[in-house]
Write an enzyme that holds these catalytic residues in place. Structure first.
Site, short mmCIF file in Angstrom:
data_model
loop_
_atom_site.label_atom_id
_atom_site.label_comp_id
_atom_site.label_asym_id
_atom_site.label_seq_id
_atom_site.Cartn_x
_atom_site.Cartn_y
_atom_site.Cartn_z
N SER A 125 -131.42 78.64 33.13
CA SER A 125 -131.95 77.12 33.42
C SER A 125 -130.78 76.56 34.40
O SER A 125 -129.15 77.45 34.70
CB SER A 125 -132.26 76.38 31.94
N TYR A 149 -127.69 74.46 23.79
CA TYR A 149 -128.08 75.75 24.84
C TYR A 149 -127.89 76.45 25.83
O TYR A 149 -128.53 77.58 26.42
CB TYR A 149 -129.49 73.72 25.51
N LYS A 153 -128.22 79.47 26.98
CA LYS A 153 -129.20 80.31 28.32
C LYS A 153 -128.07 81.12 29.55
O LYS A 153 -128.16 82.19 29.81
CB LYS A 153 -129.67 79.65 29.05
C1 WQD Z 1 -134.41 63.54 32.70
C2 WQD Z 1 -133.46 62.54 33.59
C3 WQD Z 1 -132.05 61.12 32.46
C4 WQD Z 1 -134.79 60.12 29.23
C5 WQD Z 1 -132.64 68.38 30.64
C6 WQD Z 1 -132.73 69.59 30.41
C7 WQD Z 1 -132.30 70.65 31.06
C8 WQD Z 1 -133.43 71.43 31.27
C9 WQD Z 1 -134.76 70.31 31.97
C10 WQD Z 1 -134.66 73.21 30.31
C11 WQD Z 1 -131.63 62.33 33.02
C12 WQD Z 1 -133.42 60.77 32.31
C13 WQD Z 1 -134.54 60.46 30.49
C14 WQD Z 1 -135.53 58.41 29.28
C15 WQD Z 1 -133.59 58.68 30.77
N1 WQD Z 1 -134.63 71.84 30.37
N2 WQD Z 1 -133.67 60.29 31.31
N3 WQD Z 1 -134.87 58.59 29.53
O1 WQD Z 1 -131.34 66.08 30.76
O2 WQD Z 1 -131.63 66.15 33.20
O3 WQD Z 1 -132.40 68.20 31.94
O4 WQD Z 1 -134.49 69.33 30.58
O5 WQD Z 1 -134.41 74.06 30.78
O6 WQD Z 1 -131.69 71.80 30.97
O7 WQD Z 1 -131.07 69.73 30.27
O8 WQD Z 1 -134.10 66.59 32.52
O9 WQD Z 1 -136.18 64.97 31.01
O10 WQD Z 1 -134.04 64.49 29.44
O11 WQD Z 1 -133.42 64.07 31.45
O12 WQD Z 1 -133.87 57.10 31.79
O13 WQD Z 1 -136.08 58.25 27.85
O14 WQD Z 1 -133.95 61.14 33.25
O15 WQD Z 1 -130.89 59.97 32.05
O16 WQD Z 1 -130.88 61.58 33.51
P1 WQD Z 1 -132.65 66.58 31.75
P2 WQD Z 1 -134.25 64.71 31.14
#
Ligand code: WQD
Length: 320
Positions: A125, A149, A153
């Site tokens: 990841s 997490y 990984k």
């Molecule tokens: C994406 C963007 C949030 C929810 C995580 C893991 C990563 C991978 C993917 C497995 C960010 C923004 C989110 C919301 C928002 N997983 N957001 N409102 O955190 O980039 O990555 O998932 O491998 O390892 O860390 O993904 O989808 O949570 O967020 O504004 O209700 O959307 O701030 O910028 P993230 P996410």
């Protein structure tokens, strides 16, 4: 149908990403046996003619299960996707994540080697990078994960690499950036904790989706991420399997589009697909969020000839 060119043991194959990898392997003429504990995977995601080993990676009987499988089937390699993947859950339950993600990978490595399986494709990841200082992020960027997490990984990658070096296995680790979209409603991500499923839910419910900050150093003030369609990701696994079958070990490879999309751009794309504005509200930043995480995906293009072909519109359009 042509005889499958190889059979792969796919752990986590009943999951959102695993079921897409299964679909892509079979479309490319390979076959697969799925090993899944069905804790989050869904049996109905599996075609009827796919063998399911309903088993827990941490169960002491794993070695016997793989020994029996390899007596019956010629298994070319393991595609190891089974893992827990919630960042907030990993903060609350770090030992559960180390036990399942690291312990499960070690158990699979031991059992696969004991059963004579000589190739290992590991699901990693972008979380292994933690706070990213560069854009785009290359595989040589420092790996300083900021969540349990991401640590698990990365530790899994180390175990795979060291074991492969010690035992002469073929190996690769695919570092997924932000995976989204689906090939069908049946295979969609049910664990709506990532952005796109949450925006889709807001589109259906009319309840505003929260935008975690609009004061970031980005063009529209909201966070940038590198979203990759799950079908492109699945095809990257097929390309990696081909490299392993050729006797190569491509190492760690980023799987992304080398393109950053902001939260507001994702919301606009879903609004365009749905034909109505998706409601949202700006709230405070989420702790631990980096402003921008965008992949340098040149190494996978060079090593495997793989590039993503689907854009954010396809990811939004492919949701039910
Ligand atoms: C994406 C963007 C949030 C929810 C995580 C893991 C990563 C991978 C993917 C497995 C960010 C923004 C989110 C919301 C928002 N997983 N957001 N409102 O955190 O980039 O990555 O998932 O491998 O390892 O860390 O993904 O989808 O949570 O967020 O504004 O209700 O959307 O701030 O910028 P993230 P996410």
């Amino acid at each position: 149908m042509d005889v499958p060119s190889s059979t792969w043991l796919l752990t986590g194959g009943a999951g959102y990403i695993g079921s897409h990898v299964l679909r892509a392997l079979r479309a490319a003429g390979h076959d697969a046996v799925v090993l899944d504990d069905l804790s989050t995977g869904l049996r109905e995601r599996l075609p009827d003619d796919v063998e399911l080993l309903h088993h827990d990676l941490l169960d002491p009987g794993l070695g016997a299960v793989l020994a029996d499988l390899t007596r019956r089937r010629d298994v070319a390699g393991v595609v190891h996707l089974a893992a827990k993947k919630s960042v907030p859950e990993s903060v609350a339950e770090p030992l559960t994540y180390y036990e399942h993600n690291v312990g499960g990978t070690v158990a699979m490595l031991r059992a696969a080697t004991a059963a004579g399986i000589g190739r290992f494709l590991y699901s990693s990841s972008a979380a292994v990078y933690g706070e990213t200082a560069a854009e785009p992020v290359g595989e040589d960027h420092p790996t300083l994960p900021t969540s349990p997490y991401g640590e698990t990984k990365l530790a899994g990658e180390w175990a795979v690499r060291r074991h492969a070096e010690a035992e002469g296995l073929g190996w690769t680790a695919l570092r997924y950036f932000n995976v989204a979209g689906t090939a069908s409603a049946a295979l969609a991500d049910r664990g709506a904790t990532n952005l796109l499923p949450l925006v889709e839910r807001a589109a259906r419910s009319g309840e505003p989706v929260r935008v975690f900050g609009d004061d970031w150093p980005t063009p529209d003030g909201t966070c940038l991420r590198d979203y990759v369609h799950v079908e492109d990701l699945a095809e990257a696994h097929v390309a990696a399997a081909a490299a392993l079958l050729e006797g190569r070990s491509p190492g760690a490879l980023n799987v992304g589009r080398n393109a950053g999309t902001s939260v507001l751009e994702v919301i606009a794309a879903v609004s365009a697909v749905r034909g109505h504005e998706v409601p949202y509200e700006i709230v405070g930043r989420r702790p631990g969020d980096p402003a921008r995480v965008v992949a340098d995906a040149s190494r996978i293009a060079d090593a495997l000839g793989w590039r993503a072909t689907r854009g954010i519109e396809e990811m939004c359009a492919s949701r039910p």
